[in-house]
Scaffold this motif. Structure first.
Motif, PDB file in Angstrom:
ATOM      1  N   ASP A  68       0.855  -1.177   0.000  1.00  0.00           N
ATOM      2  CA  ASP A  68       0.000   0.000   0.000  1.00  0.00           C
ATOM      3  C   ASP A  68       0.892   1.228   0.000  1.00  0.00           C
ATOM      4  O   ASP A  68       1.215   1.766   1.054  1.00  0.00           O
ATOM      5  N   ASP A  69       1.300   1.623  -1.184  1.00  0.00           N
ATOM      6  CA  ASP A  69       2.227   2.747  -1.291  1.00  0.00           C
ATOM      7  C   ASP A  69       1.590   4.062  -0.855  1.00  0.00           C
ATOM      8  O   ASP A  69       2.249   4.899  -0.244  1.00  0.00           O
ATOM      9  N   VAL A  70       0.306   4.236  -1.176  1.00  0.00           N
ATOM     10  CA  VAL A  70      -0.375   5.477  -0.768  1.00  0.00           C
ATOM     11  C   VAL A  70      -0.417   5.547   0.759  1.00  0.00           C
ATOM     12  O   VAL A  70      -0.128   6.587   1.357  1.00  0.00           O
ATOM     13  N   GLY A  71      -0.739   4.404   1.382  1.00  0.00           N
ATOM     14  CA  GLY A  71      -0.764   4.344   2.852  1.00  0.00           C
ATOM     15  C   GLY A  71       0.601   4.640   3.447  1.00  0.00           C
ATOM     16  O   GLY A  71       0.702   5.349   4.451  1.00  0.00           O
ATOM     17  N   ALA A  72       1.665   4.128   2.801  1.00  0.00           N
ATOM     18  CA  ALA A  72       3.023   4.364   3.290  1.00  0.00           C
ATOM     19  C   ALA A  72       3.360   5.856   3.230  1.00  0.00           C
ATOM     20  O   ALA A  72       3.919   6.418   4.171  1.00  0.00           O
ATOM     21  N   ARG A  73       2.972   6.491   2.107  1.00  0.00           N
ATOM     22  CA  ARG A  73       3.256   7.937   1.984  1.00  0.00           C
ATOM     23  C   ARG A  73       2.427   8.738   2.984  1.00  0.00           C
ATOM     24  O   ARG A  73       2.893   9.722   3.549  1.00  0.00           O
TER      25      ARG A  73
END
Lengths: 95, 210
Positions: free
Chosen positions: B18-23
């Protein structure tokens, strides 16, 4: 719409370099303006230029322009929180 | 509907990432940083309001040239950081490595400048608690106290950034960061840009009081 498959959330090299040139130009403006006596407006002009530079860094370098809307809401909330803290402190301090 | 989403973000879905969550998590951390520095900017604002002339007098002693040079260095390091991420997105690993290495080089140059700037101040007897500083007026003591704490904390962030970016460089070289899995590099970039952002405000407030 924001999930463009080929360019997920990127800027071209040219855009990034143009933003950098803009930031350097704003830096030279703020240094030049500091040398001119603007009285009480000096601080205002310096902070205005810093805010414009921040806008470039946040939107382009930090990709917020290409990010989902919730990120913009987050930034607005934290920005407003900071402004409220400054406002309340000075409201208390001035009167 | 499900097949639609897969078509849009294939690799992220397959790897259970979950790249959006990581950012988003990174941004939440950055907000705590903004509040940390925000508190210091608040103290600065109140005391500058209270002692405008003494802040002016003390600010004149700072070296505008070194401050401007460090601003240019830090803005350029932000550019190379953003270019490094753009390069890995465009599957150009070599350029990404070169740009990330340049970012580290500029960070080093910033610290060298900072070293000479602080050394000059300290050799002139201006450091927290020094006899010469304590003989000055309250507003000047406060200005230099804030100068050392705020630019010092900022410099500490630069050092932490250098450590993080060095790890990222190793990850990049060892293919742990690739053109379809680069969120670590993006988040390190966000941190680096925040450090630049704080300097954008520190610079006019300390070095450009005329």
């Amino acid at each position: 719409m924001e999930h463009n498959n080929t360019e997920k959330h990127g800027s071209s090299y040219t855009t990034l370099i143009l933003v950098w040139i803009g930031l350097l130009a704003l830096t030279s403006i703020t240094v030049t303006v500091a040398g001119i006596s603007l009285g009480q407006y000096t601080l205002f002009v310096a902070l205005l230029i810093a805010a414009i530079k921040s806008g470039f860094v946040i939107n382009i370098f930090m990709h917020i322009k290409f990010e989902e809307p919730i990120f913009k809401v987050f930034i607005a909330v934290s920005g407003v929180t900071l402004i409220v803290i400054f406002f309340l402190t000075f409201a208390d301090y001035l009167f | 509907m499900a097949s639609n989403i897969e078509a849009i973000i294939p690799t992220e879905q397959q790897a259970h990432r979950d790249d959006v969550g990581a950012r988003m998590g990174m941004w939440l951390f950055l907000f705590t940083e903004i509040l940390l520095f925000g508190g210091m900017f608040l103290i600065y604002a109140v005391y500058r309001f209270k002692y405008p002339d003494q802040f002016h007098l003390a600010g004149m002693e700072l070296n505008t040239g070194i401050g401007t040079l460090n601003t240019i260095i830090l803005l350029t390091s932000s550019l190379t950081m953003a270019l490094s991420i753009a390069a890995i997105q465009k599957k150009n690993k070599a350029l990404s490595v070169i740009m990330l290495s340049s970012t580290l080089l500029f960070a080093f140059l910033f610290m060298v400048n900072k070293f000479f700037e602080w050394s000059a101040k300290i050799s002139h007897g201006i450091y927290p608690g020094s006899k010469e500083l304590l003989e000055k007026q309250n507003g000047e003591i406060l200005f230099f106290g804030l100068y050392y704490v705020m630019t010092g904390l900022h410099a500490l962030h630069i050092i932490i950034g250098v450590v993080i970016l060095t790890f990222m460089l190793v990850f990049l070289i060892r293919n742990k960061i690739t053109s379809d899995n680069y969120v670590k590099l993006e988040n390190s970039g966000l941190y680096w840009h925040l450090v630049d952002l704080i300097w954008i405000f520190l610079f006019p407030l300390f070095y450009l009081i005329q």
